[in-house]
Motif scaffolding. Structure first.
Motif, PDB file in Angstrom:
ATOM      1  N   SER A  62       0.829  -1.211   0.000  1.00  0.00           N
ATOM      2  CA  SER A  62       0.000   0.000   0.000  1.00  0.00           C
ATOM      3  C   SER A  62       0.859   1.254   0.000  1.00  0.00           C
ATOM      4  CB  SER A  62      -0.957   0.000   1.197  1.00  0.00           C
ATOM      5  OG  SER A  62      -0.239  -0.065   2.410  1.00  0.00           O
ATOM      6  N   LEU A  63       1.984   1.205   0.720  1.00  0.00           N
ATOM      7  CA  LEU A  63       2.866   2.370   0.741  1.00  0.00           C
ATOM      8  C   LEU A  63       3.479   2.631  -0.635  1.00  0.00           C
ATOM      9  CD1 LEU A  63       4.754   2.046   4.165  1.00  0.00           C
ATOM     10  CD2 LEU A  63       2.893   3.610   3.549  1.00  0.00           C
ATOM     11  N   ALA A  64       3.657   1.563  -1.375  1.00  0.00           N
ATOM     12  CA  ALA A  64       4.178   1.745  -2.735  1.00  0.00           C
ATOM     13  C   ALA A  64       3.209   2.568  -3.587  1.00  0.00           C
ATOM     14  CB  ALA A  64       4.420   0.380  -3.384  1.00  0.00           C
ATOM     15  N   LYS A  65       1.932   2.531  -3.227  1.00  0.00           N
ATOM     16  CA  LYS A  65       0.922   3.343  -3.918  1.00  0.00           C
ATOM     17  C   LYS A  65       0.670   4.662  -3.196  1.00  0.00           C
ATOM     18  CE  LYS A  65      -2.276   0.169  -3.726  1.00  0.00           C
ATOM     19  NZ  LYS A  65      -3.598  -0.476  -3.934  1.00  0.00           N
ATOM     20  N   GLY A  66       1.376   4.876  -2.089  1.00  0.00           N
ATOM     21  CA  GLY A  66       1.225   6.108  -1.328  1.00  0.00           C
ATOM     22  C   GLY A  66      -0.009   6.144  -0.449  1.00  0.00           C
ATOM     23  N   VAL A  67      -0.544   4.944  -0.090  1.00  0.00           N
ATOM     24  CA  VAL A  67      -1.776   4.910   0.699  1.00  0.00           C
ATOM     25  C   VAL A  67      -1.613   4.003   1.919  1.00  0.00           C
ATOM     26  CG1 VAL A  67      -3.224   5.348  -1.321  1.00  0.00           C
ATOM     27  CG2 VAL A  67      -2.758   2.988  -0.625  1.00  0.00           C
ATOM     28  N   VAL A  68      -2.545   4.171   2.847  1.00  0.00           N
ATOM     29  CA  VAL A  68      -2.689   3.310   4.017  1.00  0.00           C
ATOM     30  C   VAL A  68      -4.132   2.820   4.046  1.00  0.00           C
ATOM     31  CG1 VAL A  68      -2.757   3.279   6.554  1.00  0.00           C
ATOM     32  CG2 VAL A  68      -0.865   4.421   5.361  1.00  0.00           C
TER      33      VAL A  68
END
Length: 572
Positions: free
Chosen positions: A532-538
């Motif tokens: 998810s962090l790779a997509k900039g999200v949590v």
């Protein structure tokens, strides 16, 4: 807080003595630990839960204008003798013998609060006064069960009001009543105020606040048509149409040796070819009133007696002169008062004991063969009975009591000479009182029963009750520095935003972490993972409404705070 800092070791297996889902959950989640039967320790997680319950109660009672105090748990036996409750509550009292005298570990505090407050209530100008406390109580329960549901040591929030007259007392009562509704709404409980029996507390008008529950040990009667609601001890059924007696049928006596009681009598009569069933047999139950006089209570054989206030079942010594197991209403001495439930008017004739050992009578007619001094509701209400207000069918709801409010009136002040104030005219008068209780340590169990899974594996606490509003778990955090750093940053930021938060930081698998966090029961989860962090999200999960959303990293705190605000508004 971090999970490594919490005293927390969840149980993999459910303890054998845990029957209710709430009990399983609170034990498995390390909220409580049994010290002995009916006595529990609150571990750190459970104590956070308990303090949240207490905070809600304190805030709403403060808002109602009540001032908090603290009364002693250890009370001299003399004040209990003064009100007569040393005998009325003898079955649950814990007595303590000390070097300076005899004491009671308080199960309630009516006497103690009068001793504390009366020096400050000298004039009508000093009234009204509303006070409350959060205090440990002790009751020698014969059967402690269901974990925190029924214990021998517990915390209660008990309030007391002091007023100049009945109308003022009712006004104070309404303030507590409304505060209770607000408290239970914030706790996430749909508590129904129902008419109730005052029991050993005393007074006139009172209400129990009941929560429907599959493990409830109480029931209340409800009318869906007009809204009538009453505890099973106070509920009454509406009248049914009386029938005319059957003058064609003369009573007949049958020999029924060794057949005392309803069921054996029916079997013996049916063996003789007599057409009789349980609903046509009269239960004739000998009671003793407050003046030690005999009273005969009549009700159909298929109904349960609700013993009237101030009366008790006769013991064997008081049965002298009566044919135990064969008592009937006919030919009773004038010294015996005969009471009957209105249902006794709904059959043309009855079977009953003959007042002689070894025989029964069939065909007894009300007003012909036996008379009744007074009719009053004597039976425990059942499903389908008519409502006393509108006549529609009543239904019984299994429930747990979470609160009780009483209009005491002069019950205590009239018997304690110092419980007085000077009126406008200078006359010395007893003050009018109310008392109000919430079982604080019972509340977590009631909430857990409602919001936990049936197997005790997980719970989603209502927002204001939750030990931690937010739980943060990093997927692979022990191996991924970025996941760890973001988890730590969210932990600090959410805490600074004013929400209680716990972060999983133990070296355990994601499966173990999620299982334990589901036992901790936060309504909001933040799941931080490398993908998810790779997509900039949590990933943010709002568990009360089962919503999952992906939130941009920079908006996580704002989103969590907004969710918390939304969940809080739903309970107010």
């Amino acid at each position: 807080m971090r999970t490594s800092e919490l005293v927390f070791k969840s149980l993999r297996e459910t303890p054998q003595d845990a029957e209710a889902a709430s009990h399983k959950l609170l034990l498995r989640g390390n909220y409580i630990r049994r010290l002995t039967s009916g006595v529990y320790s609150f571990l750190p997680l459970g104590y956070r839960l308990l303090r949240n319950v207490e905070r809600i109660i304190e805030e709403e009672l403060d808002r109602a204008g009540a001032a908090e105090l603290l009364l002693p748990a250890l009370q001299p036996v003399e004040i209990w003798r003064a009100t007569g409750r040393i005998d009325k509550m003898a079955d649950v009292l814990f007595g303590v013998e000390g070097k300076s005298g005899s004491f009671v570990l308080g199960p309630t505090h009516e006497e103690a609060v009068i001793e504390a407050m009366s020096p400050d209530i000298e004039s009508y100008r000093d009234l009204p006064k509303l006070v409350y406390q959060l205090q440990t109580k002790f009751r020698d329960e014969p059967r402690a069960r269901f974990g925190l549901m029924r214990t021998r040591e517990f915390i209660m929030a008990d309030g007391y009001s002091f007023d100049v007259d009945r109308d003022a007392m009712r006004s104070s009562y309404q303030k507590f009543y409304d505060a209770y509704l607000a408290i239970f709404a914030r706790l996430g409980l749909q508590a129904e105020p129902v008419e109730a029996d005052a029991g050993s507390i005393g007074g006139d008008v009172n209400h129990e606040f009941m929560v429907a529950s599959t493990i409830g040990e109480d029931h209340f009667a409800r009318c869906a048509s007009c809204g009538y609601q009453a505890n099973i001890e106070a509920a009454r059924a509406g009248d049914r149409e009386p029938v005319k007696v059957d003058l064609e049928v003369e009573p007949k006596t049958y020999s029924t040796p060794n057949a005392p009681g309803i069921e054996s009598a029916i079997a013996a009569l049916q063996a003789l070819g007599v057409d009789v069933e349980i609903g046509g047999m009269l239960k004739s139950m000998l009671l003793i009133d407050e003046a030690d006089r005999p009273v005969l209570a009549l009700l159909p054989g298929d109904r349960t007696l609700n013993v009237p206030h101030g009366m008790r079942l006769a013991d064997d010594t008081q049965m002298a002169g009566f044919a135990k197991g064969y008592i009937g209403p006919q030919g009773q001495s004038p010294r015996v008062q005969v009471l009957a439930d209105p249902l006794v008017r709904t059959r043309p004739s009855w079977a009953s004991g003959s007042n002689e050992h070894g025989s029964h009578v069939v065909g007894l007619r009300l007003g012909v063969d036996f008379s009744v001094d007074r009719f009053e509701n004597l039976v425990v209400v059942e499903d389908g009975d008519p409502c006393p207000r509108c006549g529609a069918s009543l239904s019984l709801v299994r429930s747990v009591e979470v609160g009780h409010t009483f209009q005491l009136g002069l019950t205590y002040s009239a018997v304690l000479p110092h419980a007085r104030f000077h009126s406008v005219s200078g006359e010395e008068l007893p003050y009018w009182m109310g008392c109000y209780g919430i079982g604080v340590t019972r509340v977590p169990a009631v909430v857990a029963q409602q919001y936990g899974s049936p197997d005790g594996d997980a719970v989603v606490w209502p927002l204001e009750v939750a030990p931690f509003v937010v739980s943060i778990v990093g997927v692979g955090a022990t191996k991924d520095n970025e996941v760890t750093a973001i988890s730590e940053r969210l932990h600090a930021s959410i805490s600074e935003a004013g929400l209680s938060v716990i972060m999983e930081d133990r070296n355990v698998s994601v499966g173990v972490a999620m299982r334990d966090l589901e036992l901790i029961g936060s309504p909001i989860f933040c799941i931080v993972g490398a993908r998810s962090l790779a997509k900039g999200v949590v990933e943010v999960r709002e568990r009360i409404h089962n919503r999952t959303i992906e939130v941009a990293l920079e908006g996580v705190v704002e989103t969590v705070v907004a969710l918390g605000r939304e969940l809080a508004s739903e309970r107010r």
